[in-house]
Design an enzyme around this catalytic site. Structure first.
Site, short mmCIF file in Angstrom:
data_model
loop_
_atom_site.label_atom_id
_atom_site.label_comp_id
_atom_site.label_asym_id
_atom_site.label_seq_id
_atom_site.Cartn_x
_atom_site.Cartn_y
_atom_site.Cartn_z
N CYS A 115 0.82 -1.22 0.00
CA CYS A 115 0.00 0.00 0.00
C CYS A 115 0.85 1.27 0.00
O CYS A 115 0.35 2.35 -0.31
CB CYS A 115 -0.93 0.00 1.20
N HIS A 255 -3.79 6.98 2.23
CA HIS A 255 -4.09 5.65 1.70
C HIS A 255 -5.49 5.26 2.19
O HIS A 255 -5.85 5.49 3.35
CB HIS A 255 -3.05 4.66 2.21
N ASN A 285 -10.08 -0.57 -0.93
CA ASN A 285 -8.62 -0.48 -0.84
C ASN A 285 -8.01 -1.09 -2.10
O ASN A 285 -8.03 -2.30 -2.29
CB ASN A 285 -8.17 -1.24 0.42
O1 UT7 Z 1 -4.04 -1.53 3.32
C1 UT7 Z 1 -3.14 -2.41 3.92
C2 UT7 Z 1 -3.19 -2.36 5.39
N1 UT7 Z 1 -4.44 -2.88 5.85
C3 UT7 Z 1 -5.16 -2.16 6.70
O2 UT7 Z 1 -4.80 -1.05 7.05
C4 UT7 Z 1 -6.38 -2.81 7.26
C5 UT7 Z 1 -6.37 -2.70 8.75
N2 UT7 Z 1 -7.45 -3.46 9.40
C6 UT7 Z 1 -8.75 -3.10 9.31
O3 UT7 Z 1 -9.11 -2.20 8.57
C7 UT7 Z 1 -9.72 -3.80 10.20
O4 UT7 Z 1 -9.01 -4.56 11.14
C8 UT7 Z 1 -10.72 -4.71 9.45
C9 UT7 Z 1 -11.69 -3.88 8.64
C10 UT7 Z 1 -9.99 -5.71 8.57
C11 UT7 Z 1 -11.55 -5.50 10.49
O5 UT7 Z 1 -12.19 -4.60 11.36
P1 UT7 Z 1 -12.04 -4.74 12.94
O6 UT7 Z 1 -12.88 -3.72 13.53
O7 UT7 Z 1 -10.60 -4.76 13.29
O8 UT7 Z 1 -12.70 -6.13 13.20
P2 UT7 Z 1 -12.09 -7.44 13.92
O9 UT7 Z 1 -11.19 -8.16 12.97
O10 UT7 Z 1 -11.55 -7.06 15.27
O11 UT7 Z 1 -13.41 -8.28 14.13
C12 UT7 Z 1 -14.48 -7.82 14.96
C13 UT7 Z 1 -15.67 -8.75 14.79
C14 UT7 Z 1 -15.31 -10.23 14.85
O12 UT7 Z 1 -16.35 -10.92 15.43
P3 UT7 Z 1 -16.28 -11.37 16.98
O13 UT7 Z 1 -15.07 -12.26 17.08
O14 UT7 Z 1 -16.14 -10.11 17.76
O15 UT7 Z 1 -17.57 -12.08 17.19
C15 UT7 Z 1 -15.23 -10.61 13.39
O16 UT7 Z 1 -15.46 -11.98 13.18
O17 UT7 Z 1 -16.24 -8.53 13.47
C16 UT7 Z 1 -16.33 -9.78 12.78
N3 UT7 Z 1 -16.16 -9.55 11.36
C17 UT7 Z 1 -17.19 -9.30 10.53
N4 UT7 Z 1 -18.50 -9.23 10.73
C18 UT7 Z 1 -19.30 -8.95 9.66
C19 UT7 Z 1 -15.00 -9.51 10.67
N5 UT7 Z 1 -15.26 -9.26 9.37
C20 UT7 Z 1 -16.61 -9.14 9.26
C21 UT7 Z 1 -17.48 -8.87 8.19
N6 UT7 Z 1 -18.80 -8.78 8.42
N7 UT7 Z 1 -17.02 -8.67 6.92
#
Ligand code: UT7
Length: 331
Positions: A115, A255, A285
């Site tokens: 990125c 980004h 992204n």
């Molecule tokens: O560009 C390159 C660098 N990449 C980035 O900068 C991305 C950085 N990361 C992020 O943007 C975020 O971490 C994500 C968007 C990937 C995920 O968001 P988050 O708020 O960090 O969610 P999480 O991974 O902590 O998950 C929270 C909950 C989980 O459920 P439980 O375990 O709390 O029951 C996940 O299973 O959200 C759930 N979850 C979803 N629910 C509905 C994860 N993905 C989804 C989804 N739809 N697509």
């Protein structure tokens, strides 16, 4: 007078197919509300069809750029393409684009910095102009993320999309152009964001395909924590180093990985939302593509002399910021 590299044109391209949150709801267990509130993304573009690689995006962007700037492709000295989804492991996608656009006198290469790739390539390209070695350098940032995204993994497939853009760099003796650049790498980040197989460590086998190891693996919350801190830190640092306060900055060009990371960076810089380029809702992204896509979308609002801070964080880990003064008024 110091010679600087200034952006004299920008063009971008996204494929026509729109993959919206509603369609993703039919593919994985997710919903529009979660995606919108956790990332800011509403839709992304997907490059469909056989034999369509990242060079398609790069070629369309560069063709448009040459036309728009009235540049003869034979006058191009160098083309650098930032991408993690090259058409093939080799040759470089930049070579394919150079051939497609008729840049017969140019040499070309790819760089891999995920990125942050566009910032790395912009910094490299500007050095060739500043030394006087070259007069016309094209920097491409483009990715076809759909080629490495697992559409059964709801944590990654909702984020990424396809697209990219290109800028033309030329010399200037006016106080414009690339003023400063801060780039960083932390290789320990490889554990949290990578594509496991398909490289020399783990070449493709039936097993690696069966185990779905040719897709992006991301430990989202760890990457998020690094991204929020590092992108904000490096943006604040480049402002301080160049004695810029928030009023001096016309635009933050961040980004587009997650709207929450963008908001945190803007807050840290003391910049209001009216000065933040944002198009994540339309394209998601696009990895190396996000920054030129932002410049293209906002080009008509940019004025000669505007101070822009470009900032990125991504796989590697890689991160950085570029401070530039915009080179031209809207045409
Ligand atoms: O560009 C390159 C660098 N990449 C980035 O900068 C991305 C950085 N990361 C992020 O943007 C975020 O971490 C994500 C968007 C990937 C995920 O968001 P988050 O708020 O960090 O969610 P999480 O991974 O902590 O998950 C929270 C909950 C989980 O459920 P439980 O375990 O709390 O029951 C996940 O299973 O959200 C759930 N979850 C979803 N629910 C509905 C994860 N993905 C989804 C989804 N739809 N697509």
């Amino acid at each position: 007078m110091k010679k600087r590299a200034v952006i004299t044109g920008v063009h971008a391209w996204v494929p026509p197919y729109v993959l919206g949150n509603k369609e993703l709801e039919t593919m994985v267990d997710t919903n529009d509300e979660w995606i919108t509130s956790r990332t800011g993304i509403k839709e992304r573009r997907i490059l469909k069809g056989e034999n369509q690689g990242t060079s398609v995006i790069g070629t369309e962007a560069v063709k448009g750029l040459l036309e728009k700037t009235g540049t003869d492709p034979e006058d191009i000295d160098l083309i650098i393409c930032a991408t993690v989804t090259p058409d093939m492991l080799f040759p470089a996608t930049a070579n394919i684009v150079a051939h497609n656009v008729g840049a017969k006198n140019s040499y070309s290469f790819d760089i891999s910095a995920a990125c942050s790739g566009f910032l790395y390539a912009l910094t490299i390209g500007s050095q060739f102009i500043e030394t006087g070695a070259h007069k016309k350098v094209i920097i491409i940032g483009a990715d076809k993320m759909s080629s490495i995204v697992n559409y059964q993994d709801r944590t990654t497939c909702i984020i990424f999309g396809d697209g990219g853009g290109a800028v033309l760099l030329e010399p200037t003796e006016e106080p414009l152009g690339i003023m400063d650049s801060l780039l960083h790498t932390d290789g320990s980040g490889a554990d949290f964001l990578h594509m496991r197989a398909g490289g020399s460590r783990k070449p493709a086998t039936l097993e690696t395909v069966k185990n779905r190891e040719h897709y992006v693996f991301q430990e989202g919350s760890t990457v998020f924590k690094f991204a929020v801190t590092k992108m904000a830190d490096v943006s604040a640092k480049i402002m301080k180093k160049n004695n810029l306060n928030s009023e001096d900055v016309a635009w933050l060009v961040p980004h587009q990985a997650n709207k929450r990371i963008i908001d945190a960076t803007a807050n840290r810089m003391g910049i209001g939302p009216e000065k933040v380029m944002l198009n994540i809702e339309k394209y998601g992204n696009t990895t190396a593509g996000t920054l030129p896509l932002c410049l293209w979308d906002y080009e008509s609002q940019l004025k000669k002399g505007d101070n822009l801070i470009l900032a990125a964080f991504g796989g590697g880990f890689t991160w950085g910021a570029v401070y530039l003064k915009w080179g031209y008024d809207p045409k």
